[in-house]
Design a protein around this motif. Sequence first.
Motif, mmCIF file in Angstrom:
data_model
loop_
_atom_site.group_PDB
_atom_site.id
_atom_site.type_symbol
_atom_site.label_atom_id
_atom_site.label_comp_id
_atom_site.label_asym_id
_atom_site.label_seq_id
_atom_site.Cartn_x
_atom_site.Cartn_y
_atom_site.Cartn_z
ATOM 1 N N ILE B 451 0.843 -1.192 0.000
ATOM 2 C CA ILE B 451 0.000 0.000 0.000
ATOM 3 C C ILE B 451 0.880 1.243 0.000
ATOM 4 C CG2 ILE B 451 -2.039 -0.912 1.154
ATOM 5 C CD1 ILE B 451 -0.814 0.356 3.746
ATOM 6 N N ASP B 452 0.258 2.300 -0.398
ATOM 7 C CA ASP B 452 0.925 3.586 -0.324
ATOM 8 C C ASP B 452 -0.036 4.511 0.436
ATOM 9 O OD1 ASP B 452 2.844 5.403 -0.721
ATOM 10 O OD2 ASP B 452 2.504 5.685 -2.877
ATOM 11 N N THR B 453 0.499 5.300 1.353
ATOM 12 C CA THR B 453 -0.388 6.161 2.142
ATOM 13 C C THR B 453 0.063 7.609 2.039
ATOM 14 O OG1 THR B 453 0.961 6.010 4.110
ATOM 15 C CG2 THR B 453 -0.768 4.355 3.850
ATOM 16 N N ARG B 454 -0.808 8.458 2.491
ATOM 17 C CA ARG B 454 -0.434 9.871 2.597
ATOM 18 C C ARG B 454 -1.260 10.497 3.719
ATOM 19 N NH1 ARG B 454 -3.063 11.847 -3.044
ATOM 20 N NH2 ARG B 454 -4.951 10.626 -2.871
ATOM 21 N N ASN B 455 -0.813 11.701 4.133
ATOM 22 C CA ASN B 455 -1.498 12.376 5.224
ATOM 23 C C ASN B 455 -2.534 13.353 4.666
ATOM 24 O OD1 ASN B 455 0.245 11.048 6.923
ATOM 25 N ND2 ASN B 455 1.709 12.737 6.948
ATOM 26 N N VAL B 456 -3.533 13.597 5.486
ATOM 27 C CA VAL B 456 -4.545 14.567 5.113
ATOM 28 C C VAL B 456 -4.563 15.664 6.169
ATOM 29 C CG1 VAL B 456 -6.907 14.837 4.308
ATOM 30 C CG2 VAL B 456 -5.880 12.576 4.392
ATOM 31 N N SER B 457 -4.657 16.868 5.730
ATOM 32 C CA SER B 457 -4.666 17.984 6.661
ATOM 33 C C SER B 457 -6.027 18.665 6.607
ATOM 34 C CB SER B 457 -3.570 18.970 6.268
ATOM 35 O OG SER B 457 -3.660 20.116 7.076
ATOM 36 N N ALA B 458 -6.496 19.102 7.750
ATOM 37 C CA ALA B 458 -7.747 19.869 7.773
ATOM 38 C C ALA B 458 -7.428 21.312 8.145
ATOM 39 C CB ALA B 458 -8.717 19.281 8.784
ATOM 40 N N LEU B 459 -7.934 22.204 7.313
ATOM 41 C CA LEU B 459 -7.682 23.623 7.551
ATOM 42 C C LEU B 459 -9.023 24.340 7.673
ATOM 43 C CD1 LEU B 459 -5.078 24.026 4.697
ATOM 44 C CD2 LEU B 459 -4.557 23.811 7.114
ATOM 45 N N THR B 460 -9.092 25.265 8.620
ATOM 46 C CA THR B 460 -10.294 26.094 8.698
ATOM 47 C C THR B 460 -10.059 27.341 7.858
ATOM 48 O OG1 THR B 460 -11.126 25.355 10.824
ATOM 49 C CG2 THR B 460 -11.625 27.606 10.223
ATOM 50 N N VAL B 461 -11.054 27.638 7.031
ATOM 51 C CA VAL B 461 -10.977 28.838 6.205
ATOM 52 C C VAL B 461 -11.820 29.903 6.888
ATOM 53 C CG1 VAL B 461 -11.358 29.820 3.929
ATOM 54 C CG2 VAL B 461 -10.891 27.368 4.188
ATOM 55 N N ARG B 462 -11.214 31.031 7.129
ATOM 56 C CA ARG B 462 -11.937 32.054 7.877
ATOM 57 C C ARG B 462 -11.755 33.414 7.225
ATOM 58 N NH1 ARG B 462 -14.788 30.531 11.485
ATOM 59 N NH2 ARG B 462 -13.510 30.028 13.278
ATOM 60 N N ARG B 463 -12.857 34.098 7.090
ATOM 61 C CA ARG B 463 -12.765 35.519 6.777
ATOM 62 C C ARG B 463 -13.764 36.195 7.695
ATOM 63 N NH1 ARG B 463 -14.943 37.691 1.265
ATOM 64 N NH2 ARG B 463 -16.850 37.363 2.445
ATOM 65 N N ASP B 464 -13.313 37.175 8.442
ATOM 66 C CA ASP B 464 -14.164 37.770 9.457
ATOM 67 C C ASP B 464 -14.028 39.283 9.407
ATOM 68 O OD1 ASP B 464 -15.659 38.401 11.622
ATOM 69 O OD2 ASP B 464 -14.785 36.897 12.961
#
Lengths: 394, 549
Positions: B451-464
């Motif tokens: 198998i080959d794996t990779r990482n996933v990143s979660a980012l919050t997008v904010r405009r305030d």
Amino acid sequence: MVQLSSTLLYIAFVLYLIGTFFFGGTIRDKKGSGRTNRWATFGIIITIFGFIAQLGYFITRWIAAGHAPVSNLFEFTTFFGMMLVAAFIVIYFIYKTPVLGVFTLPVALLVIAYASMFPREITPLIPALQSDWLKIHVTTAAAGEAILAVSFAAGLIYLIRVVDQSTPSKRTFWLEFVLFCLITTLGFVGVSSAFAIADYEAKFQWIDKNGKKTEAIYELPALVGPHKGTLEKESKDRMQPLVEMPAIINAKKLNTVIWSLFGGAVLYFLLRLVLRKRVAAAIQPFMKNVNLDLTDEISYRAVAIGFPVFTLGALIFAMIWAQIAWTRFWGWDPKEVWALITWLFYAAFLHLRLSRGWHGEKSAWLAVIGFAIIMFNLVAVNLVIAGLHSYAGS
Amino acid sequence: MEQVKCECGHVNPFGTAFCEACGKPLEEAEKPLLDMRYEGSARRSQTYNKTVIDKIWNFFSSVKVGVWLIVITLIASAIGTIFPQKMYLPPNVTPAQYYEDEYGWAGKLYYELGFDNLYGSWWYMLLIALIGVSLVICSLDRVIPLYRALNNQGVTRHDAFLRRQRLFSATKIADDRLLETIKERLAKRRYHIREENGNILAEKGRFSRWGPYVNHIGLIIFLIGAMLRFVPGMYVDKVLWIREGETKEIPGTNGEYFLKNEKFTFETYQKGKENAVFNAAIDRVGSGMVAKTYETKAVLYKRVGPVIAGEEPKLKKIKEYKIRVNEPLKYDHYALYQVDFKLNELKSMSFALVDKQTSKSFGMITVDLLQPKEKYDLGNGYQVQLLSYFPDFYFDDDGNPNTRSKVPNNPAFVFKMFAPDKPKGEVSFVAIRQTIEPFGNNKYKMAFAGIDTRNVSALTVRRDFTLWVLGVGGTVFMIGLIQGMYWNHRRIWLKRTNGEVWLAAHTNKNWFGLKREIQAVIDGTGIRMPIDQAEIAKKVQGGDEHGTA
């Protein structure tokens, strides 16, 4: 460096203790009547040296860790104690009231002793704490709370002096209750230290609420045991719990609370036995030279000075950092909410005082409640409610 | 409207307690001391109480009501911390179930009362709104008349005004030059001095009287800022899950910006690699248990040219940035925050086509788990077809294979294998650690090869866009607070009547400071130290507390 740091904290602790006795000496001085005298001069000098020693602890620990030592429960609480002493020193030079030292220093001692019951290692910073705002927010918030705590000390003096001890009443009850709480802190420190010196440890296997097997290490004999808890082999000779708790209750923390209350109750009972009257009634005669108006003024002044500092540190800086680290300036995390509650409370205090003329005793009671809220935020929210802010204290 | 003319000639608004200019009491005296709180000015709430508007105004202008609102909000806020709020529950749980399971009947009640979303409830919002209304009305009710009164105050005050101040003394005095000394001393202490017929008004720190109103304005700006949150377009709050190597449109930017995740790094504190002072702490929880870094190495792109449906966007690189906790990527009012991650998500799986008996391999295929191909040609007449693919495989209620999501958490495949000796193909169902051959015994199999794996990143997008309003509100609040708390408004009046010098003084707080200052100013002049009439009154009453601030 770490060793030096701990030694300096120890020295500071001892100096505060000696300082307390010197300030205590001023009370017995009949002529003194609250004005500066030799006892008080020595007291404040010793206190300042203690403060310098603790500042040394803070700086050396900062150098050793590479970050401001305000990143876990021990460090924060110790810093709070240091700020309390600093606030006292400042207020002392404004009002020259040694009797304030008799109450503020023991509170600071209790705070530092309480802090020492938690893991004292230097902890590396988790990503959320890796920010300059750590030092900015935490130090300002602690300073604000410490100044507000001086108001409590003054309020307590006021109440002890003014509450009529000739007949039992609601007022005498609650005043005793406040003193009992302080004594219970001492009970917690005493019991914890005693078993720590004895190296007590009991390992339990227990089943948590998800049905998983978990291990719990008790540092105090288990009066209440964890859910389906059994002692592990190496602790076979340790005490069997008297009662077993359901899985949703953190039995270990409850056990600590019970031991603290027990320790506090024993101390309090012994005090009552020796004094043969309410503790507040026993202290009251020593307070008869206290200038009530001045004490009231100090209590109020501490709030007036502390409230803006608290707002800045615990709300404004907190919001700025939360926006950077957690993407939102406000998220109703329990610690945030309790900072808001503290702020609302002192806002109410100021309005009652300024507009509705709540001076003197009413104001003193409010100062005591305010401190209770601050302590709740420090103790209960960290250890019981726990949200994003919770330090890894056990 | 009726107006009241004082004997000094000044015209006061109806409802004034004592003359704005000379301080002569216009209403009958009840207490020995004047209530100086709002300079005796005519507050609307104290003057009118006829119409509905009057009644509403009077209700909200009461500090008592304000304090009650604060206290109720305080208690409500505390209740909200008893159990975690809905937003802090673990994902994928139903609140109704969760509260009951975790906290028993108390949790159930908590949920049923709606306390699980207390801070977003209509009544909590209403409380905050009422506090806002109270702030506005309380302030207006006081600040306008107070401003009038302080602006109109005269130097020469009526005898009754001076005598009824908390600090007051009268001294028979022959030498007028003493007053010059006092004036000099007061000036040195930065008092602003006004003189009229030999009478003196020394005043300082009047601006601190505006502190409360300034901080209330700050609070109102802050509350408005908080309300702006609900105006469309002011606030963007999206989450972007992005795999390593992926380039994705940033949600909430209307297709304007794209982000590439080059690499996601998760580091922990390892014993031996860190500063030795951390060893004890690392030992306590275990090496590798404390997070050190969450980092997404990202490239920000901007779309150039118009949006054409179905066509790949043209992208222009804007900047490279390492997004970490506490170090969001900011550009054009947008901010991207590191909030979550998933390590080692399956990227591709490799299989070999193998003869079951001889174990001979006829070639390898690699299936991209996000975009699998339908056919894999291995040459020499060997071929593999992917009939079905279940990225997140499970058996549904009917016993059929199905997928929970499109995320390859537990991939399963139905392959059809073709070989020169099996031209019709053999079907094989392959999942992790599981192979099913639905149509009997196959000759070939798909052997798992890696198998080959990779990482996933979660980012919050904010405009305030509300942040600057909140910032202004907070700043104004702090300024007002400091202005009101760290300064105080002190006034000292000196008046000559019948060969006596009358001295009276007032401060809005910190009477000890004022007394000390007077002591220093009159030291050696022979003028008597003023008596604190509030303290005397208290002693007469027997120690009960009363007073004005």
